[in-house]
Design an enzyme around this catalytic site. Structure first.
Site, mmCIF file in Angstrom:
data_model
loop_
_atom_site.group_PDB
_atom_site.id
_atom_site.type_symbol
_atom_site.label_atom_id
_atom_site.label_comp_id
_atom_site.label_asym_id
_atom_site.label_seq_id
_atom_site.Cartn_x
_atom_site.Cartn_y
_atom_site.Cartn_z
ATOM 1 N N TYR A 173 48.889 116.451 -46.727
ATOM 2 C CA TYR A 173 48.280 115.491 -45.804
ATOM 3 C C TYR A 173 48.011 116.145 -44.451
ATOM 4 C CZ TYR A 173 47.759 111.060 -43.224
ATOM 5 O OH TYR A 173 47.297 110.015 -42.443
ATOM 6 N N VAL A 216 57.323 100.137 -40.829
ATOM 7 C CA VAL A 216 57.201 98.761 -40.333
ATOM 8 C C VAL A 216 57.071 97.797 -41.517
ATOM 9 C CG1 VAL A 216 55.956 97.178 -38.814
ATOM 10 C CG2 VAL A 216 56.072 99.596 -38.215
ATOM 11 N N PRO A 300 58.899 114.291 -38.873
ATOM 12 C CA PRO A 300 58.792 114.578 -37.439
ATOM 13 C C PRO A 300 59.857 113.826 -36.639
ATOM 14 C CG PRO A 300 56.631 114.113 -38.370
ATOM 15 C CD PRO A 300 57.636 113.777 -39.434
HETATM 16 N N1 LIG Z 1 47.929 103.598 -40.692
HETATM 17 C C1 LIG Z 1 48.329 104.632 -39.998
HETATM 18 O O1 LIG Z 1 49.379 104.586 -39.361
HETATM 19 C C2 LIG Z 1 47.506 105.880 -39.904
HETATM 20 C C3 LIG Z 1 47.918 106.877 -39.015
HETATM 21 C C4 LIG Z 1 47.168 108.037 -38.920
HETATM 22 C C5 LIG Z 1 46.006 108.178 -39.658
HETATM 23 N N2 LIG Z 1 45.629 107.191 -40.503
HETATM 24 C C6 LIG Z 1 44.410 107.402 -41.278
HETATM 25 O O2 LIG Z 1 43.620 106.231 -41.313
HETATM 26 C C7 LIG Z 1 42.991 106.082 -42.572
HETATM 27 C C8 LIG Z 1 43.299 104.722 -43.167
HETATM 28 O O3 LIG Z 1 44.692 104.574 -43.309
HETATM 29 P P1 LIG Z 1 45.352 103.193 -43.810
HETATM 30 O O4 LIG Z 1 46.634 103.059 -43.104
HETATM 31 O O5 LIG Z 1 44.357 102.110 -43.732
HETATM 32 O O6 LIG Z 1 45.668 103.567 -45.312
HETATM 33 P P2 LIG Z 1 45.330 102.830 -46.690
HETATM 34 O O7 LIG Z 1 46.063 103.594 -47.743
HETATM 35 O O8 LIG Z 1 45.581 101.377 -46.583
HETATM 36 O O9 LIG Z 1 43.765 103.053 -46.838
HETATM 37 C C9 LIG Z 1 43.179 104.195 -47.379
HETATM 38 C C10 LIG Z 1 42.019 103.766 -48.276
HETATM 39 O O10 LIG Z 1 41.370 104.930 -48.810
HETATM 40 C C11 LIG Z 1 41.149 104.727 -50.208
HETATM 41 N N3 LIG Z 1 41.087 106.059 -50.839
HETATM 42 C C12 LIG Z 1 42.081 106.963 -50.971
HETATM 43 N N4 LIG Z 1 41.624 108.074 -51.589
HETATM 44 C C13 LIG Z 1 40.302 107.852 -51.832
HETATM 45 C C14 LIG Z 1 39.290 108.611 -52.469
HETATM 46 N N5 LIG Z 1 39.531 109.836 -52.964
HETATM 47 N N6 LIG Z 1 38.044 108.084 -52.571
HETATM 48 C C15 LIG Z 1 37.783 106.833 -52.097
HETATM 49 N N7 LIG Z 1 38.710 106.066 -51.504
HETATM 50 C C16 LIG Z 1 39.954 106.573 -51.374
HETATM 51 C C17 LIG Z 1 42.333 103.890 -50.653
HETATM 52 O O11 LIG Z 1 42.128 103.224 -51.873
HETATM 53 C C18 LIG Z 1 42.479 102.934 -49.478
HETATM 54 O O12 LIG Z 1 41.654 101.802 -49.616
HETATM 55 C C19 LIG Z 1 43.452 107.271 -43.410
HETATM 56 O O13 LIG Z 1 42.491 108.289 -43.326
HETATM 57 C C20 LIG Z 1 44.723 107.714 -42.726
HETATM 58 O O14 LIG Z 1 44.967 109.089 -42.924
HETATM 59 C C21 LIG Z 1 46.351 106.052 -40.654
HETATM 60 O O1 LIG Z 2 50.746 108.133 -37.484
HETATM 61 C C1 LIG Z 2 50.557 109.095 -38.187
HETATM 62 O O2 LIG Z 2 49.912 110.055 -37.817
HETATM 63 C C2 LIG Z 2 51.118 109.118 -39.579
HETATM 64 O O3 LIG Z 2 52.169 108.210 -39.572
HETATM 65 C C3 LIG Z 2 52.745 107.835 -40.759
HETATM 66 O O4 LIG Z 2 53.713 108.819 -41.180
HETATM 67 P P1 LIG Z 2 55.224 108.544 -40.724
HETATM 68 O O5 LIG Z 2 55.333 108.436 -39.247
HETATM 69 O O6 LIG Z 2 56.113 109.518 -41.367
HETATM 70 O O7 LIG Z 2 55.421 107.089 -41.306
HETATM 71 P P2 LIG Z 2 56.591 106.273 -41.956
HETATM 72 O O8 LIG Z 2 56.725 106.572 -43.399
HETATM 73 O O9 LIG Z 2 56.335 104.880 -41.556
HETATM 74 O O10 LIG Z 2 57.918 106.814 -41.252
HETATM 75 C C4 LIG Z 2 58.192 106.643 -39.870
HETATM 76 C C5 LIG Z 2 59.659 106.900 -39.619
HETATM 77 O O11 LIG Z 2 60.385 105.837 -40.191
HETATM 78 C C6 LIG Z 2 61.435 106.329 -40.989
HETATM 79 N N1 LIG Z 2 61.662 105.346 -42.074
HETATM 80 C C7 LIG Z 2 60.724 105.098 -43.004
HETATM 81 C C8 LIG Z 2 60.921 104.143 -43.977
HETATM 82 C C9 LIG Z 2 62.139 103.432 -43.988
HETATM 83 O O12 LIG Z 2 62.397 102.542 -44.856
HETATM 84 N N2 LIG Z 2 63.042 103.707 -43.037
HETATM 85 C C10 LIG Z 2 62.832 104.632 -42.071
HETATM 86 O O13 LIG Z 2 63.723 104.819 -41.216
HETATM 87 C C11 LIG Z 2 60.996 107.711 -41.454
HETATM 88 O O14 LIG Z 2 62.088 108.549 -41.705
HETATM 89 C C12 LIG Z 2 60.197 108.181 -40.238
HETATM 90 O O15 LIG Z 2 61.047 108.802 -39.333
HETATM 91 C C13 LIG Z 2 51.633 107.455 -41.696
HETATM 92 O O16 LIG Z 2 52.071 106.929 -42.842
HETATM 93 C C14 LIG Z 2 50.621 108.518 -41.875
HETATM 94 O O17 LIG Z 2 49.570 108.118 -42.686
HETATM 95 C C15 LIG Z 2 50.052 108.738 -40.532
HETATM 96 O O18 LIG Z 2 49.068 109.722 -40.574
#
Ligand SMILES: NC(=O)c1ccc[n+]([C@@H]2O[C@H](COP(=O)([O-])OP(=O)(O)OC[C@H]3O[C@@H](n4cnc5c(N)ncnc54)[C@H](O)[C@@H]3O)[C@@H](O)[C@H]2O)c1
Ligand SMILES: O=C(O)[C@H]1O[C@H](OP(=O)(O)OP(=O)(O)OC[C@H]2O[C@@H](n3ccc(=O)[nH]c3=O)[C@H](O)[C@@H]2O)[C@H](O)[C@@H](O)[C@@H]1O
Length: 343
Positions: A173, A216, A300
């Site tokens: 990722y 969350v 992280p």
């Molecule tokens: N939510 C966060 O905290 C967070 C943080 C940093 C970056 N992002 C980025 O934002 C974007 C959306 O994240 P999200 O939280 O809505 O996640 P999500 O998993 O809800 O949405 C991702 C969507 O992409 C689709 N998808 C995955 N692989 C695909 C493929 N090969 N072809 C077509 N569709 C595909 C999934 O079916 C899904 O609908 C992602 O690019 C993610 O990396 C999200």
């Molecule tokens: O913001 C971002 O850039 C990234 O953040 C997340 O990655 P991460 O922060 O690891 O997300 P979580 O899985 O929600 O974890 C956050 C923290 O919560 C902790 N955690 C997670 C799940 C749980 O049940 N309990 C718990 O303490 C994990 O150890 C971690 O420290 C997202 O899922 C990524 O897609 C995104 O790109």
């Protein structure tokens, strides 16, 4: 005079063409593609884009983590189209703007098939850049704060190059998104493509998958189900949580503005995972237990965006505080889980 033998003359007006037929002649100002639009952030972005009657919105999604349910209010709408498509395959359509979100985002999903995650980030982004090149569309990539890895600089600003393990279980990722950013800039420099890069920090809100494993959604589902909140060790690691409406606003400002980015979009309010658990307990279920459990590799230890650039260049800053956003998400989760609040 020739007659067909039917003297009855209808007074009924001719039938109206169906809205779908009318749509054929509708001239959109902007045809916007949202990849990953059936997912969490993507579907909220679609809601906002559809509010503008001059927009036509096309979603492509392979439904790996997304769902048609998230878009049910738009299915059948004349300005909306939903295509089952995997971005690792080329796509030939005509568009003016591309919001490229397609990629699994929760660590449990992106680690599930790491090779596919890399292909989605690299080949998927190449395909969308190819589409942008052929159509002249502007393209926005949703990159991530994970490009900073386990950051040694705090808070993180966009000049920081990061501290990423290239061979770890999260690398598919983190490194995938880093290559996607590189591809965006190479297409920009080599082919003059108009690019925008958002570095998104942890975002939360309604429509997250209930069992998607992110912190969350885990804590809220656990609190509603009367299950202990699982804080992964050490519990002092930090994250900064942005409510989804703020995120969508930031992404749209970036797309409409003049700056390529990368620009951090996130909420600088920083919390340890223990503090997050305590907030969820207090707001949602004061009876619930908080327990500590094993963590996963390369987690992280601290993360907080420096959003000076977003403020200055986009006039953007988040409005929704964590303690105001959590109850909005609780309401959505209770509705989907069918569990109402105890009196
Ligand atoms: N939510 C966060 O905290 C967070 C943080 C940093 C970056 N992002 C980025 O934002 C974007 C959306 O994240 P999200 O939280 O809505 O996640 P999500 O998993 O809800 O949405 C991702 C969507 O992409 C689709 N998808 C995955 N692989 C695909 C493929 N090969 N072809 C077509 N569709 C595909 C999934 O079916 C899904 O609908 C992602 O690019 C993610 O990396 C999200
Ligand atoms: O913001 C971002 O850039 C990234 O953040 C997340 O990655 P991460 O922060 O690891 O997300 P979580 O899985 O929600 O974890 C956050 C923290 O919560 C902790 N955690 C997670 C799940 C749980 O049940 N309990 C718990 O303490 C994990 O150890 C971690 O420290 C997202 O899922 C990524 O897609 C995104 O790109």
């Amino acid at each position: 005079m020739a007659s067909n033998g039917n003297n009855h003359v209808s007074t009924k007006p001719p039938p109206e063409p169906s809205p779908l037929r009318k749509a054929k002649f509708f001239q959109a100002n902007m045809r916007i593609l949202v990849t990953g639009g059936a997912g969490f952030i993507g579907s909220h972005l679609v809601d906002k884009l559809m509010q503008n009657e001059k927009n036509e919105v096309i979603v492509v999604d392979n439904y790996f983590t997304g769902s048609k349910d998230n878009l049910k209010q738009w299915i059948g709408h004349p300005r909306f189209e939903l295509i089952r498509h995997d971005v690792t395959e080329p796509l030939l359509i005509e568009v003016d703007q591309i919001y490229h979100l397609a990629c699994p985002a929760s660590p449990i999903f992106y680690k599930y098939n790491p090779v596919k995650t890399i292909k989605t980030n690299v080949i998927g982004t190449l395909n969308m850049l190819g589409l942008a090149k052929r159509t002249g569309a502007r393209i926005l990539l949703t990159s991530t704060s994970e490009v900073y890895g386990d950051p040694l600089m705090h808070p993180q600003d966009e000049t920081y190059w990061g501290n990423v393990n290239p061979i770890g279980v999260r690398s598919c990722y983190d490194e995938g998104k880093r290559v996607a950013e590189t591809l965006m800039f190479d297409y920009h420099r080599q082919h003059g493509i108009e690019i925008r890069i958002a570095r998104i920090f942890n975002t939360y809100g309604p429509r997250m998958n209930i069992d998607d494993g992110r912190v969350v959604s885990n804590f809220i589902a656990q609190a509603i189900r009367d299950e202990a909140l699982t804080v992964q060790l050490p519990g002092t690691q930090t994250r900064s949580f942005c409510y989804v409406s703020d995120m969508v606003d930031g992404l749209m400002r970036l797309m409409e503005g003049d700056n390529t980015g990368p620009i951090n979009i996130g909420n600088p309010g920083e919390f340890t995972m223990l503090e997050l658990a305590e907030n969820v307990k207090e707001l949602i279920n004061p009876e619930v237990k908080i327990i500590t459990v094993e963590n996963t590799p390369d987690d992280p230890q601290q993360r907080k965006p420096d959003i000076t650039k977003a403020k200055e260049l986009l006039g953007w800053e988040p409005k929704v505080k964590l303690r105001d956003g959590l109850p909005l998400m609780e309401e959505d989760f209770r509705g989907r889980l069918g569990i109402s609040r105890k009196k």
